[in-house]
Design an enzyme around this catalytic site. Structure first.
Site: not given
Ligand code: GDP
Ligand code: IMO
Ligand code: MG
Length: 440
Positions: A23, A26, A50-51, A233
């Protein structure tokens, strides 16, 4: 380093990895960079990811489809290293298509990718329920661990089976085995009747996407096309280099890009690490800089730190340079993309963890033993914060001095220059540093 930056050489092959516990943002950075590439390739993980991608006032969360899908000139591959839930992918394709984005002819599914089937999900959820507090991993319950378990056991079903007339028969055989396993664990096997119909529909819809993607990608390389490999991840969730056993079941680190796609190591030009300006983690396991206080709560609210897949509140804490150095080393990071700097505005002072203290010892690297890591206490440096919003900043020179000093310190502690800065969730809230590195 300069030649590795931005679009100056257009046809680079780049691996993008998360440097913390996932998170990091990415999805946003992939969307920004995929403007310039021909292919975006997911190489591991599954629908646990979840991207988030935001543009034009709209927000999309992708789980299996690569985040390059919103750039129409880009083709997307779900590589052999990914475990694919056909029901989840079928639904996600429909959701993306409903927004007017074409998917047919742009999305390819590796014939060697393993399938996640409903019995994997049942096992994942059931096992988590059975485990005692302290042993639970806090998985996303998307069936990821059990699907990789079947892959390693050589009892998995791969995407090539989606095109075969006896697909359902293959599934039935494995379901019966898994039903026995579930019963032995005192769990309820989910009757195949309840999911056979949607699975049949999903198989029919996905069969045309199945391809020998390793050949597609190597042919693309021979034509000089650019590829962006999208890690899911993060380094600390990597099954080898993360906080085992509180990790996911695949190699999220850069090495995973080769085995998860069939592209050889010497074809990769550079590695970009995505680094959040603070730290978050979802699920259980050690987290030395976690803040269980008002500051942690504030990071969660301002940063909207709630899981993109499960909605769970993310645990929040200060930036951990021990973790970032580990990520730089294991992935060979050439450039950082630092995200969510805007979330730190108004916090003063800001802390950076530079080492751990454990059982009277100073620790500078990530311990292999999670129980030991759980006893580590952070050693902090304090840096002055800044006031006022930086969300409109589009050039590093517009940043407050305190923000520049904080970023410069991250570069010093990790030995890696910053190439991109993100100051908001939208595409436009991105600051490229060209040449890379914070000048003071
Ligand atoms: P990922 O799994 O690495 O793709 O990240 P996620 O999408 O799960 O979580 C990142 C969250 O931060 C999302 O809600 C994005 O919309 C938000 N986000 C990404 N870059 C920024 C930033 O520079 N500032 C803020 N405030 N939010 C951001
Ligand atoms: P993105 O790509 C954050 C965490 C779960 C748990 C552990 C194992 O959005 O960064 P799993 O379901 O993979 O067997 O769970 O890994 N986890 C993540 N945490 N971002 C993710 O993906 C994750 N995918 C798995 O919360 O701790
Ligand atoms: Mg994510």
């Amino acid at each position: 380093m300069n030649e590795l930056h931005l679009g100056r050489v257009r046809k680079l092959r780049t691996v993008l990895v998360g440097a913390q516990w996932g998170d990091e943002g990415k999805g946003k950075i992939i969307d920004v960079l995929s403007d310039d590439v021909d292919w975006v390739v997911r190489y591991q993980g599954g629908a646990n990811a979840g991207h988030t991608v935001e543009f034009g006032g709209r927000r999309f969360v992708l789980h299996l489809i690569p985040s390059g899908i919103f750039r129409l000139s880009t083709r997307c591959v779900i590589g052999n290293g990914v475990v694919v839930d056909p029901l989840a992918l079928h639904q996600e394709i429909q959701e993306v298509q409903a927004t007017g984005i074409p998917v047919q002819g742009r999305l390819f599914l590796s014939d060697r990718a393993h399938l996640v089937l409903p019995y994997h999900r049942a096992f994942d959820a059931g096992r988590e329920r059975m485990l005692a507090e302290g042993e639970r991993i806090g998985t996303t319950q998307r069936g990821i661990g059990p699907a990789y378990m079947d892959k390693a056991m050589r009892t998995g079903i791969r995407a090539c089976a989606l095109c075969q007339p006896d697909f359902l028969e293959q599934v039935r055989v494995r379901w019966e085995e898994s039903a026995d396993r579930l019963r032995r664990f005192g769990l309820d096997p989910v009757g195949m009747d309840s999911w056979v119909e949607p699975l049949t529909q999903a198989a029919r819809a996905l069969a045309p996407l199945v391809a020998d993607t390793a050949t597609l990608l190597n042919d693309a390389i021979a034509r000089g096309e650019g590829i962006l490999f999208e890690g899911a991840q993060g380094t600390m969730l990597d099954v080898d280099f993360g906080s085992y056993p509180f990790v996911t079941s695949s190699n999220a680190t850069a090495g995973g890009a080769c085995v998860g796609s069939g592209v050889p190591p010497h074809r990769i030009d550079r590695v970009i690490g995505v680094l959040k300006a603070y730290t978050t983690r979802v699920g259980e396991g050690p987290f030395p800089t976690e803040l269980v206080n008002d500051i942690g709560q504030r990071l969660r609210e301002v940063g909207r730190e709630y899981g993109a897949t499960t909605g769970r509140p993310r645990r929040c804490g200060w930036f951990d340079a021990v973790v970032a150095r580990h990520a730089a080393r294991i992935n060979g990071v050439d450039l950082w993309a630092v995200t969510k700097l805007d979330v730190l505005e108004g916090l003063d002072p800001i802390r950076i963890c530079v080492a751990y203290e454990c059982d009277g010892e100073r620790v500078h690297t990530v311990p292999a033993d999670s129980r030991w890591m759980a006893r580590c206490r952070p050693v902090y440096e304090e840096w002055p914060g800044w006031r006022g919003s930086i969300r409109e900043v589009r050039n590093v020179s517009e940043l407050p001095n305190a923000a520049r000093r904080y970023l410069r310190r991250i570069e010093e502690l990790t030995g890696v220059p910053i190439g991109w800065l993100s100051v908001g969730p939208g595409r436009e809230a991105t600051v490229p540093l060209d040449p890379p590195g914070i000048g003071l």
